[in-house]
Design an enzyme around this catalytic site. Structure first.
Site, PDB file in Angstrom:
ATOM      1  N   SER A  39       0.825  -1.207   0.000  1.00 59.45           N
ATOM      2  CA  SER A  39       0.000   0.000   0.000  1.00 59.45           C
ATOM      3  C   SER A  39       0.865   1.265   0.000  1.00 59.45           C
ATOM      4  O   SER A  39       1.547   1.552  -0.980  1.00 59.45           O
ATOM      5  CB  SER A  39      -0.961  -0.029   1.192  1.00 59.45           C
ATOM      6  OG  SER A  39      -1.874   1.044   1.144  1.00 59.45           O
TER       7      SER A  39
ATOM      8  N   HIS B   5      -8.438   0.715   0.144  1.00 62.43           N
ATOM      9  CA  HIS B   5      -8.361  -0.243  -0.967  1.00 62.43           C
ATOM     10  C   HIS B   5      -9.711  -0.865  -1.295  1.00 62.43           C
ATOM     11  O   HIS B   5      -9.805  -2.055  -1.594  1.00 62.43           O
ATOM     12  CB  HIS B   5      -7.278  -1.289  -0.689  1.00 62.43           C
ATOM     13  CG  HIS B   5      -5.923  -0.668  -0.570  1.00 62.43           C
ATOM     14  ND1 HIS B   5      -5.261  -0.118  -1.647  1.00 62.43           N
ATOM     15  CD2 HIS B   5      -5.137  -0.447   0.514  1.00 62.43           C
ATOM     16  CE1 HIS B   5      -4.118   0.407  -1.228  1.00 62.43           C
ATOM     17  NE2 HIS B   5      -4.022   0.225   0.073  1.00 62.43           N
TER      18      HIS B   5
END
Length: 310
Positions: free
Chosen positions: A88, A197
């Site tokens: 991420s 996400h």
């Protein structure tokens, strides 16, 4: 030996991170002292408090600053990756390691990213849950069934037996319930400030797309394996497009590591606080060598062991 750098993401932050680099190495001091940002990043990294450090808009530039210090200290000692990846937020540090952006650009971008993510999550009753001991296909069926209650998606494919779901709270709760009914070992709520996400971060994705219009990314000097595809950059894609997609798309960390292994990477160095990513890698392949660099002591230990092996 073929080395891959892997960069920790949000959630790994700790008070005091980066301080021992700063105390022991001039290179680290030069990097940290040169950072110009709208809050005292050095003080927050070194002294906290943790509740402020853990706010997305502050966590992201602090984590990247510490990753940059570690990257430069490794390179200064002759340790360079054949390819890199990050979980991420860590993808920005991976791109820095590949020469795509300088320190100022990386920190400015993740400062903006953190603010955009917090803004996008405002007003959404959201939740993220780690689901342990269930395979992907079964969890996907649970998610699809639970989507009648709202937005819910698999946000992270971390390693065998550890997946993360995120979305609107009622839908995530239903998916968690279904997962346990389907023999998941546990469903653990995570302390996050938004449905990261997932498609609920669309506003952050749009904001980043506009921000990237102001940025010139340099050519990569080594492959970066992207979260949303688990592959290097394809010819018909741009870095800006990949980062815009990443914030609202699943993170395929396990797939990224498997790709790196298929390309001959046999040694990983986890950069950032803690050993979360090394733990994931050991569950993917127990035979892989993993080192970890988060402070002066772990850096010196890693350098000694790597140079001994060479």
């Amino acid at each position: 030996m073929k080395i891959g750098f892997i960069y920790a993401g949000q959630g790994s932050q700790v008070v005091g991170m980066g301080k021992s680099f700063y105390d022991h190495y001039e290179t680290a001091r030069n990097i940290m002292d040169a950072i110009q940002i709208d809050f005292d990043l050095k003080d927050l990294c070194f002294n906290g408090p943790i509740d402020v450090l853990s706010q997305t808009q502050y966590t992201q530039p602090c984590m990247v600053a510490c990753a940059i210090m570690a990257t430069e200290l490794l390179k200064e000692n002759g340790i360079e990756p054949a390819m890199s990846a990050g979980l991420s937020l860590g993808e920005y540090s991976a791109l820095y390691s590949a020469g795509v952006m300088d320190a100022k650009t990386a920190i400015d971008l993740v400062r903006f990213r953190g603010q955009a993510m917090e803004e996008a999550a405002k007003g959404i009753e959201s939740k993220m849950v780690a689901v342990l001991g269930l395979d992907r296909d079964t969890l996907q069926k649970c998610v699809e069934e639970a989507s009648a209650y709202g937005v819910v998606q698999i946000a992270n494919y971390n390693c065998p037996g550890q997946l993360v779901i995120g979305g609107e709270a009622k839908a995530v709760d239903k998916a968690s319930e279904l997962a346990l009914e389907n023999k998941a070992r546990r469903a653990l709520p995570l302390n996050t400030s938004g449905p990261f996400h997932t498609s609920l971060l669309e506003k952050a994705s749009v904001a980043l797309a506009n921000k990237f219009k102001e940025v010139t990314f340099q050519e990569m000097c080594l492959p970066v394996i992207f979260n949303s595809t688990a592959r290097p950059l394809e010819e018909n894609s741009t870095i800006a497009q990949m980062l815009t997609k990443q914030v609202k798309s699943s993170v395929y960390f396990e797939d990224s590591i498997r790709y790196m292994l298929s390309q001959g990477v046999d040694t990983f160095i986890e950069i950032g606080p803690g050993k979360v990513l090394s733990g994931f890698i050991r569950k993917i392949d127990k035979t892989i060598k993993c080192y970890q660099v988060e402070d002066h002591e772990s850096l010196e230990k890693t350098l000694k062991e790597l140079k001994g092996e060479e």
